[in-house]
Write a protein that holds these residues in place. Structure first.
Motif, PDB file in Angstrom:
ATOM      1  N   ASP A 110      40.687  43.609  35.871  1.00 25.88           N
ATOM      2  CA  ASP A 110      39.980  44.826  36.279  1.00 25.88           C
ATOM      3  C   ASP A 110      38.594  44.499  36.832  1.00 25.88           C
ATOM      4  O   ASP A 110      38.077  45.221  37.690  1.00 25.88           O
ATOM      5  N   ARG A 111      37.995  43.433  36.339  1.00 20.62           N
ATOM      6  CA  ARG A 111      36.652  43.067  36.802  1.00 20.62           C
ATOM      7  C   ARG A 111      36.686  42.184  38.045  1.00 20.62           C
ATOM      8  O   ARG A 111      35.802  42.283  38.889  1.00 20.62           O
ATOM      9  N   ARG A 112      37.675  41.306  38.176  1.00 25.79           N
ATOM     10  CA  ARG A 112      37.650  40.292  39.229  1.00 25.79           C
ATOM     11  C   ARG A 112      38.844  40.343  40.180  1.00 25.79           C
ATOM     12  O   ARG A 112      38.953  39.501  41.050  1.00 25.79           O
ATOM     13  N   ARG A 113      39.751  41.196  40.019  1.00 23.46           N
ATOM     14  CA  ARG A 113      40.990  41.263  40.793  1.00 23.46           C
ATOM     15  C   ARG A 113      41.996  40.231  40.305  1.00 23.46           C
ATOM     16  O   ARG A 113      41.688  39.367  39.517  1.00 23.46           O
ATOM     17  N   ASN A 153      39.434  33.269  42.657  1.00 21.80           N
ATOM     18  CA  ASN A 153      40.652  33.878  42.099  1.00 21.80           C
ATOM     19  C   ASN A 153      41.932  33.281  42.671  1.00 21.80           C
ATOM     20  O   ASN A 153      43.006  33.871  42.537  1.00 21.80           O
ATOM     21  N   ALA A 159      41.755  43.046  31.152  1.00 23.16           N
ATOM     22  CA  ALA A 159      40.357  43.434  31.347  1.00 23.16           C
ATOM     23  C   ALA A 159      39.673  42.537  32.376  1.00 23.16           C
ATOM     24  O   ALA A 159      38.846  42.997  33.176  1.00 23.16           O
ATOM     25  N   LEU A 160      40.051  41.268  32.394  1.00 24.04           N
ATOM     26  CA  LEU A 160      39.450  40.351  33.348  1.00 24.04           C
ATOM     27  C   LEU A 160      39.906  40.656  34.772  1.00 24.04           C
ATOM     28  O   LEU A 160      39.117  40.583  35.723  1.00 24.04           O
ATOM     29  N   GLU A 211      43.042  40.675  27.055  1.00 20.06           N
ATOM     30  CA  GLU A 211      41.823  40.125  27.649  1.00 20.06           C
ATOM     31  C   GLU A 211      42.029  39.809  29.132  1.00 20.06           C
ATOM     32  O   GLU A 211      41.123  40.015  29.952  1.00 20.06           O
TER      33      GLU A 211
END
Length: 396
Positions: free
Chosen positions: A258-261, A204, A255-256, A252
Motif C-alpha cells: 500500500d505504501r510502495r506499490r 520495486n 501494508a508495505l 506486513e
C-alpha cells in the motif's frame, strides 16, 4: 689515563745511566720519581734503545686502531640487535629509532643515523603541520556514534559536512587515533562462477525477505523480519517481535505494498512461515511472483543476507535490548538512518534513499537522442578520494 712526565727517550736514558753504574736510589732522587716507577720502567724498557722504543710505540698505535674499530663494530651490532624486533619503516619510526639509540646506547647522532640508514637532516626534522585537533575530535565523535564504520564511510560523512581533507589524511588520523575497527572472523566463501538473475534497474523490481534473530537482556529471544529492495538497497521493513507467523508476514507485506506499490518478485528462503498456506494464499490474491531459493544456498538471497550482516555488526552486536518496546524504537531509528544517512559502498557511497531518488529521476526523464543507444548513468559518482574500483569476488 694519567700521562707521564717523561718521554720514552728520557726513560731509556735514565735506564742507561743505571746500567752505567748509577744507583737506583740516586736516580729516583735526582729525577723525582719513586722506586716503583723506576722498576716498572725497567721491566718495560730494560735493554731497549731509542729506536726500539719508537718501533714499539708505532706497533702499539697500529694495534689500537683495529681494537677501536672492533669495539665500535661490536657496539653497532649490539645496537642493531636492540632494534631487530622493531619494524623500522617510515620516517617517523626511523626518527624514533635514532632517538632511542642515542638515549639508550649513548651513540652520537652520526653513528645512530648510519645504523638506521637515514640522513641526519631527516632525523632533525620537526613537522610544522597543524595538530588537527578539531578534525581528530570529529573523528572520535564519529567513532563513538558509529563504532562499526571504517575510515571510508567516516570520510564520506565528514565530506558531506564540508570537511576538505582528503581520504589519505583521514586514514592517517584514523590510524593515529587508534580507531581501527576490529574485523570479525568471516565465514568461508564459496568458490566458483555465479550467474546472477537479471533485474530491471528500477525500484520495486525485486524484494528480498529474511529473518534475523537476537535476544533481550533477560535472555528471551526475538526475531526481526527484514524486507530489502534489491535494486535501491533500501530497508523497506524491519519488524521485531517475539513471534512472527506466516499470516503476520502477509499482513506486513500488504501494508508495505500500500505504501510502495507491488513488487515484480519476492525472494526468500524455505522457512516454515514463508512456505505456509497463508503466504501461498496471499501470493495468489496479490498476483505476486514468489521465488524460493535452493535449500542450503543462502548466497542466492545475497542482498538481504548482506543487510542482515550489516544489521548484526552495527546494531545487534552493539546494543543490549531491554525489552520489545525498546527494540522497536532502536531498530526503527537504525533502519531510518540506514536508508537516509549511511553511505553504501555498492551505491558509490550514496545513501539508499538518495540513490532511489536518482534512479527514479533517471527513469522518469525521457531519453535524448544521444542516450538512445547508450546506457544512462543512474547514480552519482563517489565523493572525491574514494576508490570505486572493486575487484571481482569469486562466489558460488
Amino acid at each position: 689515563m694519567k700521562r707521564t712526565r717523561f718521554t720514552d727517550e728520557q726513560i731509556i736514558g735514565i735506564l742507561a745511566e743505571h746500567e752505567a753504574g748509577a744507583k737506583s736510589a740516586d736516580l729516583c732522587r735526582k729525577h723525582g720519581m719513586s722506586k716503583g716507577t723506576f722498576y716498572n720502567w725497567k721491566g718495560k724498557f730494560g735493554g731497549m734503545t731509542v729506536s726500539n722504543a719508537e718501533r714499539l710505540k708505532t706497533l702499539e698505535d697500529e694495534n689500537a686502531k683495529p681494537k677501536k674499530l672492533l669495539a665500535e663494530q661490536m657496539l653497532d651490532l649490539a645496537a642493531m640487535k636492540d632494534l631487530v624486533f622493531k619494524k623500522v619503516v617510515g620516517l617517523a619510526v626511523k626518527r624514533e629509532a635514532v632517538a632511542y639509540l642515542r638515549a639508550e646506547h649513548g651513540l652520537s647522532e652520526r653513528r645512530a643515523c648510519s645504523i638506521v640508514s637515514v640522513d641526519r637532516t631527516m632525523s632533525r626534522y620537526r613537522s610544522r603541520r597543524a595538530p588537527d585537533t578539531v578534525l581528530r575530535g570529529r573523528l572520535r565523535d564519529l567513532a563513538n556514534e558509529r563504532r562499526r564504520f571504517g575510515y571510508r564511510r567516516r570520510f564520506v560523512l565528514l565530506r558531506r559536512k564540508g570537511e576538505p581533507s582528503g581520504i589519505n589524511r583521514i586514514y592517517l588520523l584514523y590510524r593515529e587515533e587508534g580507531l581501527t575497527v576490529r574485523k570479525r572472523k568471516a565465514r568461508r566463501k564459496a568458490v566458483g562462477t555465479r550467474a546472477p538473475t537479471l533485474v530491471a534497474a528500477r525500484p520495486n523490481a525485486r524484494w528480498s525477505l529474511d529473518f534475523v534473530h537476537d535476544q533481550f537482556a533477560n535472555g528471551q529471544r526475538f526475531r526481526v523480519l527484514n524486507v530489502v529492495d534489491d535494486v535501491t538497497r533500501e530497508c523497506l521493513a524491519a519488524i521485531p517481535d517475539t513471534s512472527i507467523s506466516g499470516r503476520r508476514v502477509a499482513r506486513e507485506l500488504t501494508a508495505l505494498i500500500d505504501r510502495r506499490r507491488k513488487p515484480g518478485m519476492i525472494v526468500s528462503n524455505n522457512g516454515m512461515e514463508l512456505t505456509s498456506n497463508a503466504i501461498l494464499r496471499w501470493c495468489s490474491e496479490q498476483r505476486v511472483e514468489w521465488h524460493y531459493i535452493a535449500p542450503g544456498k543462502p548466497m542466492q538471497n545475497g542482498f538481504v543476507e548482506s543487510f542482515n550482516g550489516r544489521m548484526r555488526d552495527e546494531l545487534l552486536n552493539e546494543t543490549m535490548f531491554r525489552n520489545l518496546a525498546h527494540a522497536r524504537v532502536v531498530i526503527t531509528a537504525w533502519a531510518t538512518d540506514y536508508n537516509t544517512e549511511r553511505p553504501h559502498s555498492a551505491l558509490d557511497y550514496q545513501s539508499p534513499a538518495d540513490y532511489a531518488r536518482t534512479l527514479t529521476t533517471a527513469i522518469a526523464r525521457p531519453a535524448t537522442r544521444d542516450e538512445s543507444s547508450a546506457r544512462r548513468a543512474i547514480a552519482q559518482p563517489a565523493p572525491a578520494g574514494v576508490n570505486t574500483n572493486r575487484a571481482p569476488v569469486a562466489a558460488g
